[in-house]
Design an enzyme around this catalytic site. Structure first.
Site, PDB file in Angstrom:
ATOM      1  N   GLU A 184      13.395  22.115 -10.627  1.00  0.00           N
ATOM      2  CA  GLU A 184      14.811  22.977 -11.117  1.00  0.00           C
ATOM      3  C   GLU A 184      14.393  24.579 -10.029  1.00  0.00           C
ATOM      4  OE1 GLU A 184      16.292  23.573 -14.924  1.00  0.00           O
ATOM      5  OE2 GLU A 184      17.794  24.647 -14.391  1.00  0.00           O
ATOM      6  N   ASP A 242      14.616  15.311 -24.346  1.00  0.00           N
ATOM      7  CA  ASP A 242      13.519  15.988 -23.580  1.00  0.00           C
ATOM      8  C   ASP A 242      13.600  16.860 -25.189  1.00  0.00           C
ATOM      9  OD1 ASP A 242      14.070  17.518 -21.765  1.00  0.00           O
ATOM     10  OD2 ASP A 242      16.310  18.851 -21.594  1.00  0.00           O
ATOM     11  N   GLU A 255       9.122  20.463 -20.417  1.00  0.00           N
ATOM     12  CA  GLU A 255       8.742  21.223 -19.122  1.00  0.00           C
ATOM     13  C   GLU A 255       7.315  22.058 -19.126  1.00  0.00           C
ATOM     14  OE1 GLU A 255      11.930  24.433 -20.437  1.00  0.00           O
ATOM     15  OE2 GLU A 255      13.556  23.048 -19.734  1.00  0.00           O
TER      16      GLU A 255
HETATM   17  O1  KIV Z   1      18.003  19.949 -19.979  1.00  0.00           O
HETATM   18  C1  KIV Z   1      18.962  20.081 -19.380  1.00  0.00           C
HETATM   19  O2  KIV Z   1      19.927  19.781 -18.887  1.00  0.00           O
HETATM   20  C2  KIV Z   1      18.340  20.255 -17.887  1.00  0.00           C
HETATM   21  C3  KIV Z   1      17.995  18.974 -16.779  1.00  0.00           C
HETATM   22  C4  KIV Z   1      18.906  20.961 -15.884  1.00  0.00           C
HETATM   23  C5  KIV Z   1      16.575  18.818 -15.627  1.00  0.00           C
HETATM   24  O3  KIV Z   1      16.655  19.816 -18.385  1.00  0.00           O
END
Ligand code: KIV
Length: 293
Positions: free
Chosen positions: A187, A88, A120
């Site tokens: 989500e 991420d 995101e």
């Molecule tokens: O940060 C995370 O764990 C996520 C998942 C919920 C997809 O983005």
């Protein structure tokens, strides 16, 4: 000498190719040992910025830094041999412009050896997604509930539960798929909307709280293991790890208190026979050496 490893790690196009072939299995992962276990069963592991809440006790993912993602990302890449590892991009490291996003995402890839990043945001991330993909960075999208925007959304709120919300979320998915995202996380999206998007776009949808209508599923590992104290409604607990940890720690404390741990088998015996110890009552014959100062 061949440079090809025995098992090839899955790459972003392998995940895309699984759409309509098999359900895609994914979990979040933040550290080496659990990554090594999950690697046997998962197609990809996500080093999610949820690590801020799960590992560090933050209330939201907003305070997570790039450095935190890189440290845990390296740990997961070391543990996983086969699964794609996606990381991420944390809040504030990619939204400003495509070139800022590229600089930070390239750093994540170079310093961790991961295979993809996740951003995101829907339409607003279309240009950035295209920019990164064209420059060699595979991008996973994330739409519906986007936790980094919690302060704008006003809470962790499910999405697309009224039909008037559908068009915008469908458009988010379409734009990201067209921009080159190799998969898109949905989500907390209502099941009929998840089905419409999954049927419509060419890349896999990965559901978290978005029903079995998606092409794959992801959960936060600590949530599904039964380690997290509070979990969202969509989590099924597949384990009772918190209870198992507490049992083990209670037993350890009891053994330390009654001196049954460590036992002889937990100690390093002498390599040679120890000289017989003088009886406890024998007088001291030698004066102790003075310590040099
Ligand atoms: O940060 C995370 O764990 C996520 C998942 C919920 C997809 O983005």
């Amino acid at each position: 000498m061949s440079l090809h490893p025995l098992t090839r790690r899955l790459m972003a196009p392998d995940i895309t190719a699984m759409k309509r072939v098999k359900p895609i299995v994914a979990l979040t992962s933040y550290h080496t040992h659990t990554a090594a276990i999950a690697d046997k069963y998962c197609d990809f592991l996500l080093v999610g910025d949820s690590l801020g809440m799960v590992m560090h006790g933050f209330e939201t993912t907003v305070p997570v830094t790039l450095e935190m993602m890189i440290v845990q990302g390296r740990a997961v890449v070391r543990g996983a041999k086969r699964a794609l590892v996606a990381i991420d991009m944390p809040f504030g490291t990619y939204e400003e412009s495509p070139s800022v996003a590229f600089r930070n995402a390239a750093r994540v890839m170079k310093e961790t050896d991961c295979g993809a990043v996740k951003l995101e945001g829907g339409r607003r991330m279309g240009e950035t997604t295209r920019y990164l993909v064209e420059r060699g960075i595979p991008v996973m999208g994330h739409i519906g509930l986007t936790p980094q925007s919690i302060n704008v959304l006003g809470g962790f709120k499910s999405q697309g539960r009224t039909r008037d919300e559908w068009a915008a979320i469908e458009e988010d998915a379409r734009v990201l798929a067209e921009a080159g995202a190799f998969a898109i996380v949905l989500e907390a999206v209502s099941p009929p909307l998840a089905k419409r998007i999954t049927d419509e776009i060419a890349v896999p949808t990965i559901g978290i709280g978005a029903s079995a209508n998606c092409d794959g599923q992801i959960l936060v590992m600590e949530d599904m293991l039964g380690l997290s104290p509070r979990v969202p409604k969509f989590v099924k607990k597949f384990g009772a790890v918190a209870a198992a940890i507490e049992d083990a720690i209670r037993d350890y404390a009891a053994d330390v208190l009654d001196r049954s741990f460590p036992a002889v088998e937990h100690t390093y015996g002498m390599k040679e026979e120890a000289p017989e110890a003088p009886p406890a009552t024998s007088p001291v014959t030698k004066k102790p050496k003075k310590l040099s100062t």
